[in-house]
Design an enzyme around this catalytic site. Structure first.
Site, PDB file in Angstrom:
ATOM      1  N   ALA A   9       0.814  -5.964   7.358  1.00 60.67           N
ATOM      2  CA  ALA A   9       1.512  -4.805   6.768  1.00 60.67           C
ATOM      3  C   ALA A   9       0.922  -4.506   5.394  1.00 60.67           C
ATOM      4  O   ALA A   9       0.675  -5.420   4.606  1.00 60.67           O
ATOM      5  CB  ALA A   9       2.998  -5.102   6.652  1.00 60.67           C
ATOM      6  N   TYR A  54      -3.640  -1.394  -5.541  1.00 53.40           N
ATOM      7  CA  TYR A  54      -4.054  -1.851  -4.207  1.00 53.40           C
ATOM      8  C   TYR A  54      -5.116  -2.953  -4.314  1.00 53.40           C
ATOM      9  O   TYR A  54      -5.023  -3.996  -3.656  1.00 53.40           O
ATOM     10  CB  TYR A  54      -4.596  -0.648  -3.431  1.00 53.40           C
ATOM     11  CG  TYR A  54      -4.989  -0.933  -1.999  1.00 53.40           C
ATOM     12  CD1 TYR A  54      -4.010  -1.140  -1.016  1.00 53.40           C
ATOM     13  CD2 TYR A  54      -6.325  -0.966  -1.612  1.00 53.40           C
ATOM     14  CE1 TYR A  54      -4.373  -1.378   0.306  1.00 53.40           C
ATOM     15  CE2 TYR A  54      -6.690  -1.194  -0.293  1.00 53.40           C
ATOM     16  CZ  TYR A  54      -5.712  -1.399   0.658  1.00 53.40           C
ATOM     17  OH  TYR A  54      -6.075  -1.634   1.967  1.00 53.40           O
TER      18      TYR A  54
HETATM   19  P1  NAD Z   1      -1.282   1.653   8.769  1.00 50.67           P
HETATM   20  O1  NAD Z   1      -0.654   2.410   7.661  1.00 50.67           O
HETATM   21  O2  NAD Z   1      -1.800   2.413   9.952  1.00 50.67           O
HETATM   22  O3  NAD Z   1      -0.304   0.498   9.282  1.00 50.67           O
HETATM   23  C1  NAD Z   1       0.366  -0.357   8.377  1.00 50.67           C
HETATM   24  C2  NAD Z   1       1.679  -0.788   8.990  1.00 50.67           C
HETATM   25  O4  NAD Z   1       2.376  -1.584   8.015  1.00 50.67           O
HETATM   26  C3  NAD Z   1       2.576   0.384   9.347  1.00 50.67           C
HETATM   27  O5  NAD Z   1       3.032   0.305  10.668  1.00 50.67           O
HETATM   28  C4  NAD Z   1       3.714   0.287   8.335  1.00 50.67           C
HETATM   29  O6  NAD Z   1       4.956   0.772   8.831  1.00 50.67           O
HETATM   30  C5  NAD Z   1       3.733  -1.210   8.057  1.00 50.67           C
HETATM   31  N1  NAD Z   1       4.418  -1.461   6.782  1.00 50.67           N
HETATM   32  C6  NAD Z   1       4.179  -0.855   5.599  1.00 50.67           C
HETATM   33  N2  NAD Z   1       5.062  -1.265   4.677  1.00 50.67           N
HETATM   34  C7  NAD Z   1       5.890  -2.141   5.294  1.00 50.67           C
HETATM   35  C8  NAD Z   1       7.021  -2.880   4.871  1.00 50.67           C
HETATM   36  N3  NAD Z   1       7.498  -2.765   3.633  1.00 50.67           N
HETATM   37  N4  NAD Z   1       7.637  -3.682   5.758  1.00 50.67           N
HETATM   38  C9  NAD Z   1       7.175  -3.791   7.025  1.00 50.67           C
HETATM   39  N5  NAD Z   1       6.105  -3.104   7.487  1.00 50.67           N
HETATM   40  C10 NAD Z   1       5.483  -2.282   6.625  1.00 50.67           C
HETATM   41  O7  NAD Z   1      -2.477   0.809   8.094  1.00 50.67           O
HETATM   42  P2  NAD Z   1      -3.800   0.141   8.736  1.00 50.67           P
HETATM   43  O8  NAD Z   1      -4.941   1.025   8.411  1.00 50.67           O
HETATM   44  O9  NAD Z   1      -3.570  -0.258  10.148  1.00 50.67           O
HETATM   45  O10 NAD Z   1      -3.931  -1.139   7.792  1.00 50.67           O
HETATM   46  C11 NAD Z   1      -3.482  -2.438   8.154  1.00 50.67           C
HETATM   47  C12 NAD Z   1      -3.887  -3.414   7.059  1.00 50.67           C
HETATM   48  O11 NAD Z   1      -5.301  -3.378   6.858  1.00 50.67           O
HETATM   49  C13 NAD Z   1      -3.266  -3.084   5.701  1.00 50.67           C
HETATM   50  O12 NAD Z   1      -2.923  -4.278   5.034  1.00 50.67           O
HETATM   51  C14 NAD Z   1      -4.397  -2.368   4.962  1.00 50.67           C
HETATM   52  O13 NAD Z   1      -4.265  -2.475   3.572  1.00 50.67           O
HETATM   53  C15 NAD Z   1      -5.605  -3.110   5.504  1.00 50.67           C
HETATM   54  N6  NAD Z   1      -6.848  -2.307   5.406  1.00 50.67           N
HETATM   55  C16 NAD Z   1      -7.033  -1.168   6.126  1.00 50.67           C
HETATM   56  C17 NAD Z   1      -8.232  -0.445   5.981  1.00 50.67           C
HETATM   57  C18 NAD Z   1      -8.535   0.817   6.753  1.00 50.67           C
HETATM   58  O14 NAD Z   1      -9.622   1.372   6.585  1.00 50.67           O
HETATM   59  N7  NAD Z   1      -7.663   1.312   7.599  1.00 50.67           N
HETATM   60  C19 NAD Z   1      -9.202  -0.887   5.094  1.00 50.67           C
HETATM   61  C20 NAD Z   1      -8.974  -2.054   4.381  1.00 50.67           C
HETATM   62  C21 NAD Z   1      -7.792  -2.766   4.532  1.00 50.67           C
END
Ligand code: NAD
Length: 473
Positions: free
Chosen positions: A315, A379
């Protein structure tokens, strides 16, 4: 989010036209991926050319694991480790002989564990220079080395560390054709922990992972057997942020490998989260991780299930603003969800003995946590904090056979990156060795590998799944 260059790349006629017209379009290679469950012989039919020292335990494990995984091996004629019980272990080439004209390989493996001084580095050139042109698109390069810190002399340290620079540069050179390169840094005695890493990094699952230095260590006590197929059978895994994106893809892959997955997301995402859980025979857990009693509530729910074997802290949220314009709430929320919740939840689960021996903790970091990013002080601080947490926690749990690792995605096509301005998104995709964004399942593949018993040698590590992004270390 559509990637027009990648779509053009999929059409042979369009590729040919771009080439004929000499257009300066860097058409990225469409990557080969797999959704198949883990199997006994993931390298079946893949031709792998092997070179380097190929002696001792490293050579023996290499020969056995490539053979067991079904690879079609071509090895140096002097490599005695390939004279195994089965005659068909390898086809032989003379030491400096290249493959025949027009003959292609799917992978190049070089055992550099015997490189003890700078002059010996010439072996790298002698092996790769004549054979690199034989590597087909989406090919794999894997080098094996030893930690520079364990070198017998400063000169040996130089030679050992040189492999890392070599691999990182090679990854940039071969990335345009969809190929990847990694260095597996094998501690003395950790050789038996190599097979699963070889299967992963030589196969299609590591499509978006490149230029990584992967430590294979003896640190975490041995806990379970490395089963090639259904490696997570009978295990319970908790995935936070499971309703969409990388989390949902991770649920799917952990379940495919046999895990019972507890899918946690915020109460407002109940419908989506329930859909993901239902599709993969999982359990829904609704909890806002920013709330102060979240760790207790999650621990209570895990206790009912009898504990967990795998925890994936996925998350995450962004609230981008330059520091001068950032509100206290934007700072607080990002630090609370991305870092404080990870630390507090892990601590509570450990205090209440809800993570079983041989368990796995995988934390989602980010390339932004390594390189920093404009408008992301909150972040990047949270994601760098995750790396520090993993490095400090791993040694404390090693005696129980529990591994703790951080995975840092680069540009992954999800709603998070879909919300970027078009120009920035386009630049972020192209500024990488593979020249494109990754998919949620690419991250899920790496997380799932780290969750398997076969990844016992990898702990306290930071692995990027970023397509060789040019930013950061
Ligand atoms: P996303 O926004 O599609 O999914 C994140 C999920 O976390 C969502 O379903 C959201 O509801 C849940 N969430 C957020 N806050 C929450 C809370 N307080 N309690 C419970 N659940 C909560 O994001 P993603 O792109 O799938 O990213 C997943 C992880 O990977 C994250 O930690 C993000 O920082 C990391 N990340 C993503 C990318 C990218 O390019 N997409 C790059 C680097 C890191």
């Amino acid at each position: 989010m559509r990637d027009l260059l990648l779509e053009l790349s999929r059409r042979p006629a369009a590729r040919a036209l771009v080439r004929r017209l000499g257009l300066p379009l860097p058409l990225p290679q469409v990557l080969e991926r797999t959704r198949e469950p883990y199997g006994e012989r993931p390298l079946e039919g893949r031709r792998i050319l092997v070179g380097g020292a190929l002696r001792g335990e490293v050579g023996a494990v290499l020969a056995r694991s490539l053979f067991a995984a079904g690879a079609d091996v071509v090895a140096n004629r002097r490599a005695q480790v390939f004279e195994g019980p089965a005659e068909a272990w390898a086809r032989r080439l003379d030491p400096l002989e290249a493959l025949a004209e027009g003959e292609h390989v799917d992978g190049l493996v070089f055992d550099g564990t015997g490189l003890e001084d700078p002059a010996a580095l010439r072996w790298l050139y002698d092996f790769f220079h004549p054979n690199l042109g034989r590597l087909r698109p989406c090919g794999r390069v894997v080098l094996l080395g030893r930690p520079a810190t364990s070198a017998a002399s400063p000169a040996a340290g130089a030679a050992k560390r040189a492999l890392e620079g070599f691999v990182r540069s090679l990854a940039k050179e071969i990335g345009r054709r969809g190929s990847t390169a990694q260095l597996l840094v094998v501690e003395e005695g950790a050789e038996p922990r190599l097979p699963a890493a070889l299967r992963f990094f030589l196969g299609a699952r590591s499509a978006f992972v490149t230029a990584q230095s992967v430590p294979i260590t003896t640190k975490a006590r041995a806990a379970a057997d490395d089963r090639a197929a259904r490696p997570l059978e009978g295990r319970v895994a908790l995935v936070t942020g499971a309703a969409r994106g990388i989390g949902a893809a991770t649920v799917e892959q952990l379940a495919t490998e046999g895990a019972k997955v507890v899918c946690l997301d915020r109460p407002e995402d109940e419908a989506l989260c329930a859909e993901v859980a239902r599709a993969h025979d999982g359990v829904v857990m609704l909890q806002d991780l920013a709330e102060s009693d979240a760790p207790d509530r999650v621990a209570d729910a895990l206790a009912v299930l009898g504990g967990a074997d795998v925890i994936v802290h996925n998350a995450g949220v962004t609230r981008d603003k330059t520091l001068a314009r950032m509100s206290p709430a934007q700072w607080e929320l990002v630090l609370a969800v991305n870092l404080a919740a990870v630390v507090r939840l892990t601590e509570r689960v450990l205090e209440r003995e809800l993570l079983r021996d041989g368990g796995r903790v995988v934390c989602l970091s980010s390339v932004a946590g390594i390189a920093g990013n404009f408008g992301q002080t909150n972040y990047a601080a949270s994601k760098a904090g995750v790396i520090g947490y993993v490095q400090a926690l791993a040694p404390l749990l090693a005696d129980r056979g529990i591994t703790v690792n951080a995975v840092a995605p680069g540009f992954i096509e999800t709603r998070l990156t879909g919300a970027m301005p078009v120009a920035i998104r386009e630049v972020a995709r192209r500024l990488s060795a593979l020249g494109q964004g990754g998919r949620p399942e690419d991250v899920a593949q790496l997380v799932t590998f780290l969750a398997t018993p076969g990844a016992q040698g990898v702990t306290g590590a930071l692995l990027r799944v970023c397509g060789g992004a040019f930013v950061g270390a």
